[in-house]
Scaffold this motif. Structure first.
Motif, PDB file in Angstrom:
ATOM      1  N   SER A 131     -16.465 -22.931  -5.669  1.00  0.00           N
ATOM      2  CA  SER A 131     -15.754 -22.853  -6.949  1.00  0.00           C
ATOM      3  C   SER A 131     -16.662 -23.118  -8.148  1.00  0.00           C
ATOM      4  O   SER A 131     -16.779 -22.274  -9.033  1.00  0.00           O
ATOM      5  CB  SER A 131     -14.563 -23.809  -6.949  1.00  0.00           C
ATOM      6  OG  SER A 131     -14.932 -25.083  -6.454  1.00  0.00           O
ATOM      7  N   TYR A 132     -17.302 -24.292  -8.185  1.00  0.00           N
ATOM      8  CA  TYR A 132     -18.064 -24.624  -9.393  1.00  0.00           C
ATOM      9  C   TYR A 132     -19.211 -23.639  -9.611  1.00  0.00           C
ATOM     10  O   TYR A 132     -19.589 -23.355 -10.749  1.00  0.00           O
ATOM     11  CB  TYR A 132     -18.618 -26.061  -9.349  1.00  0.00           C
ATOM     12  CG  TYR A 132     -19.280 -26.427 -10.661  1.00  0.00           C
ATOM     13  CD1 TYR A 132     -18.514 -26.609 -11.813  1.00  0.00           C
ATOM     14  CD2 TYR A 132     -20.667 -26.511 -10.777  1.00  0.00           C
ATOM     15  CE1 TYR A 132     -19.105 -26.890 -13.039  1.00  0.00           C
ATOM     16  CE2 TYR A 132     -21.263 -26.790 -12.002  1.00  0.00           C
ATOM     17  CZ  TYR A 132     -20.479 -26.977 -13.128  1.00  0.00           C
ATOM     18  OH  TYR A 132     -21.067 -27.235 -14.342  1.00  0.00           O
ATOM     19  N   GLN A 133     -19.746 -23.100  -8.534  1.00  0.00           N
ATOM     20  CA  GLN A 133     -20.916 -22.236  -8.652  1.00  0.00           C
ATOM     21  C   GLN A 133     -20.612 -20.836  -9.175  1.00  0.00           C
ATOM     22  O   GLN A 133     -21.520 -20.149  -9.630  1.00  0.00           O
ATOM     23  CB  GLN A 133     -21.647 -22.167  -7.312  1.00  0.00           C
ATOM     24  CG  GLN A 133     -22.257 -23.511  -6.923  1.00  0.00           C
ATOM     25  CD  GLN A 133     -22.926 -23.480  -5.566  1.00  0.00           C
ATOM     26  OE1 GLN A 133     -22.276 -23.634  -4.547  1.00  0.00           O
ATOM     27  NE2 GLN A 133     -24.227 -23.267  -5.528  1.00  0.00           N
ATOM     28  N   ILE A 134     -19.352 -20.391  -9.088  1.00  0.00           N
ATOM     29  CA  ILE A 134     -19.061 -19.018  -9.536  1.00  0.00           C
ATOM     30  C   ILE A 134     -17.881 -18.870 -10.495  1.00  0.00           C
ATOM     31  O   ILE A 134     -17.827 -17.909 -11.252  1.00  0.00           O
ATOM     32  CB  ILE A 134     -18.808 -18.045  -8.359  1.00  0.00           C
ATOM     33  CG1 ILE A 134     -17.546 -18.421  -7.578  1.00  0.00           C
ATOM     34  CG2 ILE A 134     -20.004 -17.940  -7.451  1.00  0.00           C
ATOM     35  CD1 ILE A 134     -17.030 -17.249  -6.738  1.00  0.00           C
ATOM     36  N   GLU A 135     -16.938 -19.798 -10.497  1.00  0.00           N
ATOM     37  CA  GLU A 135     -15.681 -19.517 -11.206  1.00  0.00           C
ATOM     38  C   GLU A 135     -15.800 -19.471 -12.721  1.00  0.00           C
ATOM     39  O   GLU A 135     -15.201 -18.616 -13.376  1.00  0.00           O
ATOM     40  CB  GLU A 135     -14.619 -20.560 -10.829  1.00  0.00           C
ATOM     41  CG  GLU A 135     -14.036 -20.350  -9.445  1.00  0.00           C
ATOM     42  CD  GLU A 135     -12.996 -21.412  -9.106  1.00  0.00           C
ATOM     43  OE1 GLU A 135     -12.718 -22.306  -9.957  1.00  0.00           O
ATOM     44  OE2 GLU A 135     -12.447 -21.350  -7.996  1.00  0.00           O
ATOM     45  N   GLY A 136     -16.528 -20.414 -13.321  1.00  0.00           N
ATOM     46  CA  GLY A 136     -16.465 -20.555 -14.781  1.00  0.00           C
ATOM     47  C   GLY A 136     -15.073 -21.048 -15.161  1.00  0.00           C
ATOM     48  O   GLY A 136     -14.450 -21.778 -14.398  1.00  0.00           O
ATOM     49  N   ALA A 137     -14.589 -20.642 -16.364  1.00  0.00           N
ATOM     50  CA  ALA A 137     -13.236 -21.053 -16.810  1.00  0.00           C
ATOM     51  C   ALA A 137     -13.033 -22.545 -16.572  1.00  0.00           C
ATOM     52  O   ALA A 137     -12.011 -22.979 -16.069  1.00  0.00           O
ATOM     53  CB  ALA A 137     -12.158 -20.230 -16.086  1.00  0.00           C
ATOM     54  N   TRP A 138     -14.019 -23.321 -16.983  1.00  0.00           N
ATOM     55  CA  TRP A 138     -14.070 -24.737 -16.591  1.00  0.00           C
ATOM     56  C   TRP A 138     -12.944 -25.569 -17.185  1.00  0.00           C
ATOM     57  O   TRP A 138     -12.587 -26.603 -16.624  1.00  0.00           O
ATOM     58  CB  TRP A 138     -15.428 -25.335 -16.946  1.00  0.00           C
ATOM     59  CG  TRP A 138     -15.577 -25.679 -18.402  1.00  0.00           C
ATOM     60  CD1 TRP A 138     -15.813 -24.801 -19.425  1.00  0.00           C
ATOM     61  CD2 TRP A 138     -15.484 -26.977 -18.984  1.00  0.00           C
ATOM     62  NE1 TRP A 138     -15.878 -25.483 -20.608  1.00  0.00           N
ATOM     63  CE2 TRP A 138     -15.682 -26.829 -20.375  1.00  0.00           C
ATOM     64  CE3 TRP A 138     -15.269 -28.264 -18.470  1.00  0.00           C
ATOM     65  CZ2 TRP A 138     -15.661 -27.893 -21.259  1.00  0.00           C
ATOM     66  CZ3 TRP A 138     -15.246 -29.338 -19.352  1.00  0.00           C
ATOM     67  CH2 TRP A 138     -15.433 -29.154 -20.733  1.00  0.00           C
ATOM     68  N   PHE A 181     -14.538 -19.259   0.512  1.00  0.00           N
ATOM     69  CA  PHE A 181     -14.545 -19.716  -0.880  1.00  0.00           C
ATOM     70  C   PHE A 181     -14.085 -21.160  -0.899  1.00  0.00           C
ATOM     71  O   PHE A 181     -13.565 -21.670   0.095  1.00  0.00           O
ATOM     72  CB  PHE A 181     -13.605 -18.852  -1.739  1.00  0.00           C
ATOM     73  CG  PHE A 181     -12.158 -18.930  -1.313  1.00  0.00           C
ATOM     74  CD1 PHE A 181     -11.673 -18.141  -0.278  1.00  0.00           C
ATOM     75  CD2 PHE A 181     -11.274 -19.817  -1.948  1.00  0.00           C
ATOM     76  CE1 PHE A 181     -10.339 -18.239   0.118  1.00  0.00           C
ATOM     77  CE2 PHE A 181      -9.940 -19.916  -1.551  1.00  0.00           C
ATOM     78  CZ  PHE A 181      -9.473 -19.117  -0.513  1.00  0.00           C
ATOM     79  N   SER A 182     -14.276 -21.853  -2.039  1.00  0.00           N
ATOM     80  CA  SER A 182     -13.725 -23.202  -2.109  1.00  0.00           C
ATOM     81  C   SER A 182     -12.674 -23.286  -3.199  1.00  0.00           C
ATOM     82  O   SER A 182     -12.703 -22.524  -4.175  1.00  0.00           O
ATOM     83  CB  SER A 182     -14.815 -24.255  -2.304  1.00  0.00           C
ATOM     84  OG  SER A 182     -15.174 -24.390  -3.662  1.00  0.00           O
ATOM     85  N   VAL A 183     -11.734 -24.185  -2.986  1.00  0.00           N
ATOM     86  CA  VAL A 183     -10.679 -24.451  -3.961  1.00  0.00           C
ATOM     87  C   VAL A 183     -11.165 -25.600  -4.848  1.00  0.00           C
ATOM     88  O   VAL A 183     -11.653 -26.617  -4.344  1.00  0.00           O
ATOM     89  CB  VAL A 183      -9.366 -24.843  -3.245  1.00  0.00           C
ATOM     90  CG1 VAL A 183      -8.282 -25.219  -4.253  1.00  0.00           C
ATOM     91  CG2 VAL A 183      -8.901 -23.707  -2.335  1.00  0.00           C
TER      92      VAL A 183
END
Ligand code: PNW
Length: 468
Positions: free
Chosen positions: A24-31, A84-86
């Protein structure tokens, strides 16, 4: 007469999963969108000096808004599965309490898109992005309260996604976030060189305190397994994804292999060994003056909840060993400064570790099923040529590693799938965007995605279910 070509001989068992992985943190953005709470990685990356170039994951690959394109790319690459991770603070912005509807809805949409594309979803529940509130209020994994909150969150996610997500990994790489985040890790990489790795929240605890943190992490794993069994549908499959420290034998004889087994069991005592055996080894309990961890027999039972599979993140040899007549029955072998490496500072190269990791795990613990939950390599630059992106070093690495994994499956080691790290270039923790692990190149200015040569290699290997 028929000639058996390499690819026919070097086949994997039927049904073998050809997966790709991200977190999640490595690809999602929209932090900070749609009600997401901050995680310890948001805080850590926003603190100057922690990350190469002061990069952060605020936007990353913008996967949160581009997941449809990314699912299409994975399908084109021939992936049959996606790990993927949640992001826990998307679902519970403060770690506990009321769930954030918009957060879980994102994973709902992602899972639907994956299934529509014929890709099996495998969900990791903790890939290091702890809700900042839990760090601030209870000290993160220094407290048993975090293990309890993790289990509640895991139960909730499996209840919401369980009709479609059949496989869960509780926690990714115990040592990376426990030792990396609460003390800092020193990795020996050959000769006298030692590489220091740090991670969020960036603490420097004593050895004794660290053992208590490890204990809460494996307890959180066990409690999450129980929660998923309680809230997910019957038949849900659960395991962990750990970066096992592999002791590699140099000679394949029974005494060398036995030494490697003893060493692997000892060096993983705080994580894999206790999760699979339900006890801490005597040697482990005697370390740090025997002051920690503090635990109960009931907790050991929870930590060792039976699992459906074991996930192994395998990149590099931990170290090399040989037999010894003296206790503990093995001896470390020094690693030459000239030992070959891949790009990451810690990445010693030895493709045979893809053979030894699952074989040693089978010998030691005989789990019902094994997945390679990560394997891959980074590169700091890329060779663009005629509009294509060439990463022949990665193709070399993958072919060699998968050749060794195929050797393990052909000997009957029950490995049922492989997840390549990573589906795309992404935020590589301390290295920021300066170390690229993807099958797909990402231009971090335009966010345009371009499959690399290695993606073509992966598609053909997946199509033939063989090393090509
Ligand atoms: C893993 N080591 O981290 C993580 O699970 C991924 O999130 C990460 O992007 C990937 O591997 C590549 O680094 C590791 O020191 C961190 O051996 C450290 C080590 C290995 C893997």
């Amino acid at each position: 007469s028929t000639v058996n070509t390499g690819a026919e001989i070097r086949r994997f068992p039927d049904g073998f999963q050809w997966g790709v992985a991200t977190s999640s943190y490595q690809i999602e953005g929209a932090w900070d969108e749609d009600g997401k709470g901050p995680s310890i990685w948001d805080t850590y990356a926003h603190t100057p000096g922690n990350i190469h170039n002061d990069d952060n994951g605020d936007v990353a690959n913008d996967h949160y808004h581009r997941h449809h394109e990314d699912v299409d790319l994975m399908r084109d690459i021939g992936a049959t599965a996606y790990r993927f991770s949640v992001a826990w603070p998307r679902v519970f912005p403060d770690g506990a309490g009321a769930p954030n509807r918009a957060g879980i809805d994102f994973y709902d949409r992602l899972v639907d898109a994956l299934l529509a594309a014929g890709i099996e979803p495998y969900a990791t529940l903790y890939h290091w992005d702890l809700p900042q509130t839990l760090q601030d209020e209870v000290g993160g994994w220094q407290s048993k309260d975090t293990a309890k909150a993790f289990a509640d969150y895991a139960g909730y996610v499996s209840g919401r996604l369980g009709d479609r997500v059949k496989h869960y990994f509780t926690i990714n790489e115990f040592a990376s976030f426990v030792e990396g985040g609460y003390q800092g890790v020193d990795v020996k990489v050959g000769g006298d060189e030692i590489v220091h790795l740090g991670a969020a929240p960036g603490l420097r605890l004593s050895d004794s305190e660290l053992k208590q943190v490890r204990h809460h992490a494996v307890l959180g794993h066990g409690m999450a397994v129980q929660a998923i069994r309680a809230h997910g549908p019957a038949g849900t499959k659960i395991g962990f994804a750990d970066n096992i420290r592999v002791a590699v034998p140099t000679i394949d004889t029974p005494d060398h292999v036995a030494a490697a087994e003893r060493a692997t069991r000892a060096r993983n005592a705080g994580f894999m060994t206790v999760m699979l055996e339900g006890r801490y080894t005597d040697e482990y309990l005697a370390e740090a003056g025997g002051r920690s961890p503090v635990f109960t027999d009931e907790e050991l039972g929870i930590i060792a909840e039976p699992l459906d599979f074991v996930g192994l993140n395998v990149y590099k040899p931990g170290w090399y060993v040989e037999p010894s007549d003296e206790a503990p029955g093995y001896r470390d072998i020094p690693i030459n400064a000239s030992h070959p490496r891949m790009q990451s500072s810690w990445h010693l190269l030895d493709p045979e570790v893809l053979y030894w990791a699952p074989r040693l795990v089978q010998n030691l613990w005989n789990p019902p099923s094994i997945y390679i939950t990560e394997n891959g390599c980074g590169a700091s630059d890329v060779m663009a040529h005629d509009g294509r992106i060439y990463d022949s070093d990665r193709v070399m690495f993958l072919r060699a590693c998968l050749g060794q994994l195929q050797r393990a499956t052909s000997e009957g080691v029950p490995v049922h799938g492989y997840f390549l790290w990573s589906a795309q270039d992404n935020f590589e923790w301390m290295d920021g965007y300066g170390n690229r692990f993807g099958l797909v190149y990402v231009d971090f200015d335009t966010l345009e995605r371009t499959p690399k040569l290695s993606a073509s290699w992966f598609r053909e290997a997946a199509r033939r279910n063989a090393v090509v």
